[in-house]
Design a protein around this motif. Structure first.
Motif, PDB file in Angstrom:
ATOM      1  N   PRO A  66       0.788  -1.202   0.000  1.00 40.17           N
ATOM      2  CA  PRO A  66       0.000   0.000   0.000  1.00 40.17           C
ATOM      3  C   PRO A  66       0.813   1.240   0.000  1.00 40.17           C
ATOM      4  N   VAL A  67       0.433   1.966  -0.980  1.00 38.96           N
ATOM      5  CA  VAL A  67       0.619   3.383  -1.035  1.00 38.96           C
ATOM      6  C   VAL A  67       1.967   3.912  -0.703  1.00 38.96           C
ATOM      7  N   ALA A  85       1.037  11.361  -1.072  1.00 43.18           N
ATOM      8  CA  ALA A  85      -0.253  11.558  -0.417  1.00 43.18           C
ATOM      9  C   ALA A  85      -1.152  12.413  -1.298  1.00 43.18           C
ATOM     10  N   MET A  92      -6.304   9.356  -6.258  1.00 46.55           N
ATOM     11  CA  MET A  92      -5.885   8.183  -5.495  1.00 46.55           C
ATOM     12  C   MET A  92      -5.470   7.038  -6.411  1.00 46.55           C
ATOM     13  N   GLU A 135      -4.447   1.249  -4.788  1.00 43.63           N
ATOM     14  CA  GLU A 135      -4.070   0.791  -3.442  1.00 43.63           C
ATOM     15  C   GLU A 135      -4.580   1.746  -2.371  1.00 43.63           C
ATOM     16  N   GLU A 136      -4.530   3.031  -2.660  1.00 43.77           N
ATOM     17  CA  GLU A 136      -5.042   4.006  -1.695  1.00 43.77           C
ATOM     18  C   GLU A 136      -6.549   3.888  -1.523  1.00 43.77           C
ATOM     19  N   GLN A 148      -8.773   2.944   1.995  1.00 45.97           N
ATOM     20  CA  GLN A 148      -9.846   3.740   2.579  1.00 45.97           C
ATOM     21  C   GLN A 148     -10.991   2.891   3.120  1.00 45.97           C
ATOM     22  N   ARG A 203      -2.647   3.678   4.779  1.00 47.75           N
ATOM     23  CA  ARG A 203      -3.554   4.774   4.437  1.00 47.75           C
ATOM     24  C   ARG A 203      -5.007   4.375   4.667  1.00 47.75           C
ATOM     25  N   SER A 250      -1.498  10.835   8.239  1.00 46.70           N
ATOM     26  CA  SER A 250      -2.365  10.345   7.166  1.00 46.70           C
ATOM     27  C   SER A 250      -2.291  11.251   5.947  1.00 46.70           C
ATOM     28  N   THR A 262      -4.700  11.441   3.723  1.00 45.84           N
ATOM     29  CA  THR A 262      -6.055  11.938   3.477  1.00 45.84           C
ATOM     30  C   THR A 262      -6.697  12.189   4.835  1.00 45.84           C
TER      31      THR A 262
END
Length: 439
Positions: A38-39, A43, A71, A74-75, A79, A114, A144, A146
């Protein structure tokens, strides 16, 4: 239920408690990073709005649609998850973070996955004092990319994650017994204002179950009572109170956990209500919550064979989450699962499949999977294979981002832990505690 219970009742999400019982710290070995790692991408760019200090502050300078467009896949998958982090500060080194997430601190866990949100628990070392909680939530938001949904199970009464640092208020049954919805509204407002002072933007409350079974081992005093009309009026008023405070609220546990003799933390309850009984007994409080604009609804790990003959718990039932909650009741907010580490949802499928099936059923937020890498990797794989369409994923992420915007999580958030247990709040607590009723 985080709206959950841990050890004792949680409002799980742990319970999220929902009803969920959270998994306690373990000696689990470090897990590999999720597929797709992930990510590591930059950001999402935010343009915070000025803090207004009011419940109307929606972070209007931040555009959920633009955030979604920026995004990575993966982002977006990140979520969907609400995770537990371990430690009292964002930079606290804790062995459980290493065991579960392969990183040392809460901040590192948030940067790695994230997630859409984090849920706080005393047993995770997250709650020891007002200033400490405020500093922790500030640090988590800073980590974070987001806006971060930070939630807690603060139902008051038997499920009170923030006791004794916030104003003590009666539980739902005691408030319901007063017969006055204004007491439910005022108690929720007081709780919500104090959560907001701690930097917490979502309460996994109110309980919308109608507790018609006196042998119910997991709801009981957490419900406003056994009369659907009274419970509905209390739930609607509580939603109003949370919103007056500027905090998001979660009605739980859909389609109703009030007529069980099995605790879904440890087993899989079966409720044989007919559709007509469900509409008369279980549905009214959820209808009221939706009418009052509730932000999220939490699913229950219960089987209702006359609503869905598949034998799947509601959390994994498209007929219940989409057919009843979305289509019949008209709810277009966020659907969150109860804690996915609870036994009730893990009876039939493996932890990877549970996460995927919950999304396919209609859930937006996946609360506390027992192994985040496993659940994250399974959902990501399902999207890449087309089993979960990107359109379906975007629907959930959009709902989550809009909730954050609506409740002011996209702009600067001021904490004020010194404002807890104010004279006005203590006065409300005394009044609702001594209100006459049929107790």
């Amino acid at each position: 239920m985080t709206g959950c219970a841990t050890g004792v009742l949680a409002g799980c999400s742990g319970g999220p408690v929902s009803l969920g019982q959270a998994v306690r710290p373990s000696s689990q070995a470090p897990q590999p990073t999720p597929a797709g790692s992930p990510v590591r991408s930059p950001a999402v760019s935010l343009t915070p709005s000025p803090a207004s200090g009011t419940s109307a502050d929606t972070g209007s300078g931040w555009d959920p649609a633009a955030a979604l467009a920026g995004m990575s896949l993966e982002e977006k998958v990140g979520q969907l998850f609400v995770m537990v982090v371990f430690g009292s500060r964002a930079d606290s080194v804790h062995k459980e973070n290493r065991a579960r997430y392969g990183v040392a601190t809460p901040a590192e866990a948030v940067r790695k996955y994230r997630p859409g949100g984090v849920i706080l628990f005393p047993w995770a070392g997250n709650v020891s004092g007002a200033r400490q909680v405020a500093d922790l939530t500030t640090g988590l938001r800073e980590a974070s990319g987001t806006p971060l949904l930070i939630g807690v199970d603060q139902e008051n009464g038997v499920v009170s994650r923030l006791a004794p640092i916030i104003t003590k208020l009666p539980g739902s049954m005691a408030i319901g017994a007063t017969g006055d919805p204004a007491n439910a509204r005022d108690a929720a407002r007081v709780t919500g204002e104090e959560l907001k002072d701690l930097g917490i933007g979502l309460d996994f409350a109110p309980v919308a179950d109608v507790n018609i079974n006196p042998r119910n081992p997991v709801i009981g005093p957490r419900a406003y009572g056994a009369d659907p009309k009274r419970v509905a009026s209390m739930v609607g008023a509580a939603v109003d109170g949370f919103h007056k405070a500027g905090v998001a609220s979660v009605a739980k546990h859909f389609p109703g956990h009030g007529d069980t003799t099995v605790d879904s933390h440890t087993g899989l309850p079966v409720i044989n209500h007919s559709m007509s009984t469900w509409r008369k007994v279980d549905a009214p409080p959820f209808r009221a919550a939706i009418a009052h604009g509730v932000d999220a609804v939490m699913s229950a790990h219960v089987v209702m064979p006359k609503l869905d003959p598949s034998g799947d718990p509601a959390t994994l039932s498209h007929r219940i989450l989409t057919g009843l909650l979305r289509d019949e009741l008209g709810f277009d907010g966020v659907i969150t699962t109860d804690a996915l580490d609870m036994a009730g949802v893990r009876k039939k499928y493996g932890d990877a499949e549970v996460a995927v099936r919950a999304v396919l059923a209609g859930a937006d937020l996946l609360l506390m999977p027992p192994n985040l890498d496993t659940a994250y990797g399974a959902v990501l794989k399902a999207v890449k294979s087309g089993r979960i369409s990107e359109e379906r994923l975007d629907q959930s992420v959009t709902r989550i981002l809009r909730l954050k915007q609506k409740r002011g999580m996209a702009g600067p958030i001021r904490t004020d832990p010194g404002a807890l247990r104010s004279a006005e709040h203590l006065k409300v607590a005394r009044r609702v505690s001594t209100a006459p009723g049929d107790r």
